[in-house]
Design a protein around this motif. Structure first.
Motif, mmCIF file in Angstrom:
data_model
loop_
_atom_site.group_PDB
_atom_site.id
_atom_site.type_symbol
_atom_site.label_atom_id
_atom_site.label_comp_id
_atom_site.label_asym_id
_atom_site.label_seq_id
_atom_site.Cartn_x
_atom_site.Cartn_y
_atom_site.Cartn_z
ATOM 1 N N ALA A 4 7.342 10.377 -6.950
ATOM 2 C CA ALA A 4 8.132 9.500 -7.827
ATOM 3 C C ALA A 4 8.504 8.201 -7.128
ATOM 4 N N LYS A 5 8.511 8.216 -5.788
ATOM 5 C CA LYS A 5 8.801 7.009 -5.007
ATOM 6 C C LYS A 5 7.539 6.209 -4.688
ATOM 7 N N GLY A 6 6.398 6.700 -5.169
ATOM 8 C CA GLY A 6 5.152 5.963 -4.965
ATOM 9 C C GLY A 6 4.299 6.423 -3.807
ATOM 10 N N TYR A 7 4.687 7.522 -3.164
ATOM 11 C CA TYR A 7 3.882 8.050 -2.062
ATOM 12 C C TYR A 7 2.576 8.664 -2.581
ATOM 13 N N MET A 23 0.849 -1.203 0.000
ATOM 14 C CA MET A 23 0.000 0.000 0.000
ATOM 15 C C MET A 23 0.880 1.249 0.000
ATOM 16 N N SER A 24 0.486 2.252 -0.767
ATOM 17 C CA SER A 24 1.225 3.501 -0.857
ATOM 18 C C SER A 24 1.208 4.241 0.472
ATOM 19 N N LYS A 25 2.348 4.787 0.872
ATOM 20 C CA LYS A 25 2.403 5.601 2.082
ATOM 21 C C LYS A 25 1.792 6.967 1.793
ATOM 22 N N VAL A 26 1.085 7.493 2.773
ATOM 23 C CA VAL A 26 0.369 8.762 2.613
ATOM 24 C C VAL A 26 1.091 9.846 3.400
ATOM 25 N N ILE A 27 1.423 10.938 2.707
ATOM 26 C CA ILE A 27 2.094 12.062 3.356
ATOM 27 C C ILE A 27 1.274 13.330 3.193
ATOM 28 N N VAL A 28 1.224 14.133 4.238
ATOM 29 C CA VAL A 28 0.548 15.430 4.219
ATOM 30 C C VAL A 28 1.607 16.514 4.354
ATOM 31 N N ILE A 29 1.565 17.513 3.469
ATOM 32 C CA ILE A 29 2.535 18.603 3.484
ATOM 33 C C ILE A 29 1.791 19.936 3.441
ATOM 34 N N SER A 30 2.016 20.770 4.429
ATOM 35 C CA SER A 30 1.469 22.125 4.372
ATOM 36 C C SER A 30 2.439 23.015 3.596
ATOM 37 N N GLY A 31 1.920 24.062 2.961
ATOM 38 C CA GLY A 31 2.782 24.906 2.134
ATOM 39 C C GLY A 31 3.409 24.119 1.006
ATOM 40 N N VAL A 34 13.828 14.596 2.129
ATOM 41 C CA VAL A 34 13.251 13.288 1.782
ATOM 42 C C VAL A 34 13.981 12.162 2.516
ATOM 43 N N LYS A 35 15.293 12.288 2.653
ATOM 44 C CA LYS A 35 16.048 11.270 3.394
ATOM 45 C C LYS A 35 15.564 11.163 4.838
ATOM 46 N N VAL A 36 15.227 12.296 5.433
ATOM 47 C CA VAL A 36 14.687 12.291 6.803
ATOM 48 C C VAL A 36 13.315 11.615 6.819
ATOM 49 N N ILE A 37 12.488 11.948 5.852
ATOM 50 C CA ILE A 37 11.133 11.410 5.799
ATOM 51 C C ILE A 37 11.124 9.895 5.646
ATOM 52 N N VAL A 38 11.991 9.383 4.784
ATOM 53 C CA VAL A 38 11.971 7.943 4.502
ATOM 54 C C VAL A 38 12.799 7.130 5.502
ATOM 55 N N SER A 39 13.547 7.820 6.363
ATOM 56 C CA SER A 39 14.372 7.120 7.352
ATOM 57 C C SER A 39 13.501 6.334 8.336
ATOM 58 N N ASN A 40 13.964 5.157 8.704
ATOM 59 C CA ASN A 40 13.236 4.366 9.700
ATOM 60 C C ASN A 40 13.285 4.998 11.081
ATOM 61 N N ARG A 41 14.398 5.660 11.386
ATOM 62 C CA ARG A 41 14.555 6.324 12.673
ATOM 63 C C ARG A 41 15.218 7.689 12.468
ATOM 64 N N PRO A 42 14.443 8.696 12.069
ATOM 65 C CA PRO A 42 15.031 10.017 11.827
ATOM 66 C C PRO A 42 15.546 10.653 13.119
ATOM 67 N N LYS A 43 16.616 11.435 12.989
ATOM 68 C CA LYS A 43 17.133 12.186 14.129
ATOM 69 C C LYS A 43 16.161 13.324 14.457
ATOM 70 N N LEU A 44 16.242 13.820 15.698
ATOM 71 C CA LEU A 44 15.375 14.940 16.084
ATOM 72 C C LEU A 44 15.765 16.199 15.323
ATOM 73 N N PHE A 45 17.066 16.490 15.211
ATOM 74 C CA PHE A 45 17.530 17.695 14.532
ATOM 75 C C PHE A 45 18.281 17.317 13.255
ATOM 76 N N ASN A 46 17.923 17.981 12.145
ATOM 77 C CA ASN A 46 18.495 17.648 10.841
ATOM 78 C C ASN A 46 18.793 18.928 10.072
ATOM 79 N N GLN A 47 20.007 19.031 9.525
ATOM 80 C CA GLN A 47 20.387 20.186 8.724
ATOM 81 C C GLN A 47 20.392 19.811 7.240
ATOM 82 N N VAL A 48 20.211 20.828 6.399
ATOM 83 C CA VAL A 48 20.176 20.579 4.957
ATOM 84 C C VAL A 48 21.254 21.356 4.209
#
Length: 276
Positions: free
Chosen positions: A24-27, A1-9, A231-245
């Motif tokens: 493109a990844k099927g979300y 089943m496709s994962k569902v994501i909600v994005i504001s803005g 996107v790497k943060v979103i798809v991570s199994n265990r994302p860190k609390l703080f992430n820089q880009v």
């Protein structure tokens, strides 16, 4: 089943790029924005990708409409895996001269708007015992910049709010992460930049700050590059609390942890060309 994501803005900038990469990844892509023309063009791009999506025109300040949007998404797709709080506005000016009514509007959009979105979707995630909440913060959520006192305050508030709620929702399988960009090459800063009157005691330093900021933005990470890291943060199994880009946020946050205040101040003021 496709994962569902909600994005504001979702219609422009990083929100748009993230939505297209995930499509493109099927979300399944769900989101809202106040800019209908940009939503319409995003809809066309998502259609070309054969993506499932649900887009609406509404403001982050409209509590009842956000709840109706949530109901529509849940009814249509059954569940939401990830919510990305991406709406925010800038605010520039010497604190002494700030219009506090406009400052209150900034808090309503940046902080309470984020809270509206998260509150709407946490109940369904809690019942499903899974989910991710990804919140757009900023470098200035930990390293305040001069002439951005109100904007910095909203991002400090977001970081406190999200860091706190993380403890509350983690027993229900809900993961929380924040994104802390410094500058991304968009018109976000330009929308907020407004010089004080020429007779202001802050005028000359504000001019230097804006000139330097614009120089940095021209060579900054672009929305697509930032989106790749988000996107790497979103798809991570265990994302860190703080992430820089971008390098600048990583650099200044690193200095903030280890250097004495006097040295941090000098580096920041020199970097923004506003030392007296």
């Amino acid at each position: 089943m496709s994962k569902v994501i909600v994005i504001s803005g979702i219609a422009q900038g990083m929100g748009r790029e993230v939505s297209l990469m995930l499509a493109a990844k099927g979300y399944t892509i769900c989101g809202f924005d106040i800019e209908k023309k940009h939503l319409d063009s995003l809809s066309s791009e998502l259609t070309k990708l054969n993506a499932n999506f649900h887009l609406e025109t509404l403001s982050i300040t409209e509590s009842e409409k956000i709840l109706k949007f949530k109901d529509s998404v849940i009814k249509k797709f059954g569940t939401v895996d990830t919510v990305v709080s991406n709406v925010g506005i800038g605010f520039f000016g010497p604190f002494e001269e700030v219009d506090l009514n406009k400052a209150l509007q900034c808090f309503d959009i940046n902080v309470i708007g984020c809270a509206r979105l998260l509150q709407a979707f946490i109940p369904s995630m809690r019942k499903a015992n899974q989910g991710k909440l990804i919140v757009m913060s900023s470098l200035v959520g930990q390293v305040p910049f001069p002439f951005e006192s109100i904007y910095s305050a909203t991002k400090f508030a977001i970081e406190g709010m999200v860091s706190s709620l993380r403890y509350e929702v983690s027993p229900f399988g809900i993961q929380v992460a924040m994104i802390q960009p410094a500058q991304v090459s968009t018109n976000f800063a330009a929308k907020a930049q407004k010089l004080p009157e020429k007779d202001s005691p802050y005028f000359e330093r504000c001019v230097r700050f804006i000139d330097r900021d614009n120089d940095l933005i021209r060579s900054a990470t672009n929305p697509k590059q930032a989106a790749e890291r988000i996107v790497k943060v979103i798809v991570s199994n265990r994302p860190k609390l703080f992430n820089q880009v971008d390098f600048m946020s990583t650099f200044f946050l690193g200095l903030n942890r280890f250097l004495p205040q006097k040295l941090k101040d000098k580096i920041l003021l020199d970097h923004m060309n506003i030392n007296v």
